[in-house]
Design an enzyme around this catalytic site. Sequence first.
Site, PDB file in Angstrom:
ATOM      1  N   ARG A  55       3.815   2.170  -4.033  1.00  8.45           N
ATOM      2  CA  ARG A  55       2.866   1.228  -4.640  1.00  8.45           C
ATOM      3  C   ARG A  55       2.479   0.164  -3.618  1.00  8.45           C
ATOM      4  NH1 ARG A  55      -0.459   1.158  -8.305  1.00  8.45           N
ATOM      5  NH2 ARG A  55       1.004   1.773  -9.916  1.00  8.45           N
ATOM      6  N   ILE A  69       5.397  -9.084  -7.136  1.00  4.85           N
ATOM      7  CA  ILE A  69       5.824  -8.354  -8.332  1.00  4.85           C
ATOM      8  C   ILE A  69       5.902  -6.858  -8.030  1.00  4.85           C
ATOM      9  CG2 ILE A  69       5.140  -9.985 -10.134  1.00  4.85           C
ATOM     10  CD1 ILE A  69       2.584  -7.649  -9.782  1.00  4.85           C
ATOM     11  N   PRO A  70       6.887  -6.468  -7.216  1.00  2.73           N
ATOM     12  CA  PRO A  70       6.990  -5.044  -6.884  1.00  2.73           C
ATOM     13  C   PRO A  70       7.249  -4.192  -8.120  1.00  2.73           C
ATOM     14  CG  PRO A  70       8.909  -6.259  -6.073  1.00  2.73           C
ATOM     15  CD  PRO A  70       7.945  -7.264  -6.615  1.00  2.73           C
ATOM     16  N   HIS A  71       6.539  -3.063  -8.180  1.00  3.90           N
ATOM     17  CA  HIS A  71       6.702  -2.112  -9.278  1.00  3.90           C
ATOM     18  C   HIS A  71       6.276  -0.739  -8.782  1.00  3.90           C
ATOM     19  CE1 HIS A  71       2.617  -3.727  -9.514  1.00  3.90           C
ATOM     20  NE2 HIS A  71       2.251  -2.617 -10.138  1.00  3.90           N
ATOM     21  N   GLY A  72       6.638   0.285  -9.505  1.00  3.62           N
ATOM     22  CA  GLY A  72       6.397   1.652  -9.064  1.00  3.62           C
ATOM     23  C   GLY A  72       5.004   2.162  -9.364  1.00  3.62           C
TER      24      GLY A  72
END
Length: 155
Positions: A55, A69-72
Amino acid sequence: MAEVASGDLAALLDRRAIRLDETAANREDAIRRSGAVLVEIGAVDQSYIEAMLARERSVSTYMGEGVAIPHGTLAGKDAVHRDALAVLRFPAGVDWGGEQAALCVAIAARGDGHIAILAQLAEVLLDPERARALREATDADEILRLLQPVDEETD
């Protein structure tokens, strides 16, 4: 306001997923550390960390106000067991593509739950004072309080 669990971000945040004195060599290291916390609390499989890195390679997850806001990716959804957040504070900051991130709010969400979570995080971050308080918090209870819904604030 979008509905997430009981309507507030704090409901998705396990106390064990709040780390307020982290260090990271770089953005990738910060994402790996954030993902490892989600793995540790049982919210995701190890493979979700690679989806978070994928991502980030496609679009920066830096939101402004010192918060990322790290997310997959969508492909990583199968690695998610339950919706959850992890909050990692990096007091020394982490270079995030030319910006300084002091706080990572890692998101694990099944389906499109991340959209409502992102909307609520954006609402928190639109208040510079609240964003500053999140970046500077040194206590898990303070983090949980700052992630409560803002609807009922009084002067």
